[in-house]
Design an enzyme around this catalytic site. Structure first.
Site, PDB file in Angstrom:
ATOM      1  N   ASP A 111     -36.368  73.722  48.085  1.00  0.00           N
ATOM      2  CA  ASP A 111     -35.786  73.394  49.372  1.00  0.00           C
ATOM      3  C   ASP A 111     -34.948  74.561  49.889  1.00  0.00           C
ATOM      4  OD1 ASP A 111     -35.425  71.803  51.520  1.00  0.00           O
ATOM      5  OD2 ASP A 111     -33.992  70.430  50.590  1.00  0.00           O
ATOM      6  N   TYR A 139     -35.595  73.905  35.621  1.00  0.00           N
ATOM      7  CA  TYR A 139     -34.559  74.150  36.629  1.00  0.00           C
ATOM      8  C   TYR A 139     -33.212  74.378  35.952  1.00  0.00           C
ATOM      9  CZ  TYR A 139     -37.531  72.791  40.561  1.00  0.00           C
ATOM     10  OH  TYR A 139     -38.525  72.732  41.507  1.00  0.00           O
TER      11      TYR A 139
END
Length: 554
Positions: free
Chosen positions: A128, A245
């Site tokens: 994002d 992540y």
């Protein structure tokens, strides 16, 4: 002014005056012809400061060049881009895919008219806006210097007979690549001559320098790390075994032990519909994902600028939209003692027909949460797609080998640079960015020390009830962390399970199908009908409502 300068100025004025006087006697037609002649000369004249780079003005026939499928591994700073995915509508900042594809098109590695679909573009994961990546991967078809051509079988047999110690140079084609099929017969060997000549061994053709070529075009905020040849059916998305992540944060006002307790509850297969953002365009109905690892650890390898830096590591096969940031927001609430670690189990308890059991014997059964409570997700700045894992047999990551770089004579990259030089150049650029960040951090620390001499910090309220903290005064305001030095402030905290619930996934999907989705689909059908009317042919496709799309990563 010196005598020499005065004389040159006088001569220049005298010449200009003579030219001006001559033009006064010219006819209109002669003056127009002279102006056209000057314009033509100006068009073909290169300014003295302009580097003689070949401009991409003439048509380029991509079909005349071989192609191959490769994977690119690269990193980028997310705060400079409006996300990873290319957007059809204008964005405030460029997208990573948009900048990378433009660089590939400028280097004539892909056909710009074909777009992402024309080169078979696939990404490992979507990030994002504001989210960075250390090892993002895309796969695509690109122009190649060698393609997937193999040596003919008769040439292979003859090459096996040729001595590898021969000092003869192979012949080359017009591009100087020494491709198979352009080998001349020679007879000057260190053995008795025969009636049949032998072909010289071909020099291994040099592939294009994809890493150096793209890094010379891309901004420093995007760096190509390596490339790998892949099979035609390789997919950067579907062949990825897991994504890793990292979320970086400081421990100020947080109970790290409680956060780790909450993180450990994420491991395994769970329904994460209450820990993601609903995207009705994808029409998702399945929200079960598998988390392989969820840990919080201090950064003690010398890379952290402060001693209280921590990192949350989350590894899973795939993730839902904004899932990582929602999880991190909940961990911050647990670390501030505003929520218990069991909040994680409650939000994953979504099936009334198969409710979850207590996570520990001393805990009660988690509450049933059918729809997502309204809470704010964490800031995107500290989130990084750290790694994308694939089977070793599928990829062979490389930065152009020395023998390829030293022998290449292509015009796409600077001649004379070895792979060691190019590798050092890339490292130096990244080290320069790191050094500038350290300098900025040091400056900010000194500014803070100066300010602290005149101003006092706010009272410490978090974690609630921890030693050294104060109780929140009645009517006072406080802020709990959202990551990236951002805070959610208010005078009263409402527990997550007591907040208003959002619409269910089924309701969100149905609302979109009957509203915006239906309008988009009708416009698509109108365009298809108009095309069929003009061409007199039909196009294949589903005439029903839009079909569900696969999920995307963070």
């Amino acid at each position: 002014m010196t005598g020499g300068s005065s004389l040159r100025l006088y001569n220049r004025l005298k010449i200009m005056s003579a030219i001006s006087s001559a033009y006064e006697n010219w006819s209109k037609e002669d003056l127009i012809a002279r102006l056209r002649q000057l314009d033509q000369l100006q068009t073909h004249r290169r300014p003295p400061h302009e580097h003689p780079i070949k401009r991409h003005t003439e048509p380029f026939d991509f079909a005349a060049h071989p192609k191959r499928k490769i994977a690119l591994k690269f990193c980028y700073h997310g705060q400079h881009f409006s996300g990873m995915e290319f957007q059809m509508t204008p964005t405030q900042l460029p997208t990573v895919e948009g900048v990378l594809f433009s660089a590939l098109a400028y280097a004539r590695l892909v056909d710009p008219h074909g777009g992402l679909e024309g080169c078979g573009w696939e990404r490992c994961g979507r990030t994002d806006r504001g989210v960075s990546a250390a090892q993002q991967v895309v796969s695509l078809w690109v122009r190649s210097a060698i393609g997937d051509k193999e040596l003919p079988s008769e040439d292979k047999a003859q090459l096996e007979e040729v001595s590898s110690s021969s000092s003869l140079e192979p012949s080359k084609n017009e591009d100087g690549l020494g491709l198979v099929g352009d080998l001349d017969f020679v007879g000057d060997w260190d053995e008795p001559p025969t009636n049949s000549g032998r072909r010289t061994p071909p020099k291994e053709p040099s592939e294009l320098r994809y890493v150096a070529l793209l890094n010379n075009i891309l901004p420093p905020t995007i760096r190509i790390i390596a490339w790998s040849p892949v099979s035609p059916n390789f997919s950067a998305r579907f062949n990825c075994q897991h994504r890793h992540y990292k979320y970086f944060f400081t421990s100020d006002g947080l109970d790290i032990e409680a956060m780790q307790d909450a993180a450990s509850r994420l491991v395994g297969e769970h329904d994460f519909r209450n820990m993601c953002k609903m995207d009705p365009r994808k029409q998702l109905t399945h929200f079960v994902r598998k988390v392989k690892r969820a840990t919080i650890s201090p950064i003690s390898n010398g890379l952290a600028p402060t001693t209280n830096m921590y990192v949350f590591d989350l590894i899973g096969s795939a993730f839902l939209y904004n899932q990582v940031r929602h999880i991190m927001a909940l961990l911050f609430l647990v670390g501030a003692h505003l929520e218990q670690p069991s909040i994680i189990n409650a939000l994953m308890n979504t099936d009334p027909n198969s409710p979850l059991s207590p996570f520990r014997p001393d805990e009660s059964a988690p509450s049933l949460v059918l729809t997502k409570p309204d809470y704010q997700m964490a800031d995107p700045l500290p989130l990084v797609l750290w790694d994308s894992a694939y089977e070793d047999s599928l990829l062979n990551w490389q930065v152009e080998p020395d023998e390829q770089l030293s022998e290449s004579s292509t015009s796409e990259s600077k001649p004379g640079l070895s792979s060691r030089d190019l590798s050092a150049k890339l490292y130096d650029i990244m080290h320069s960015l790191y050094t500038r960040s350290l300098i900025q951090t040091t400056l900010d620390a000194h500014f803070l020390s100066v300010v602290s001499q005149y101003h006092t910090p706010s009272p410490r309220y978090l974690p609630l009830g921890a030693p050294g903290t104060q109780p929140i005064p009645s009517g006072g305001t406080f802020g709990y962390p959202l990551g990236g030095a951002s805070y959610k402030r208010g005078s009263k905290y409402v527990p997550v399970l007591e907040r208003p619930r959002m619409a269910s996934a089924e309701e969100v999907n149905e609302r979109w199908r009957l509203g915006r989705g239906r309008k988009q689909w009708e416009r698509r059908l109108e365009k298809r009908a108009a095309y069929e009317a003009r061409s007199g042919t039909s196009t294949p496709g589903d005439e029903a409502t839009p079909s569900p799309s696969a999920d995307v990563d963070e």
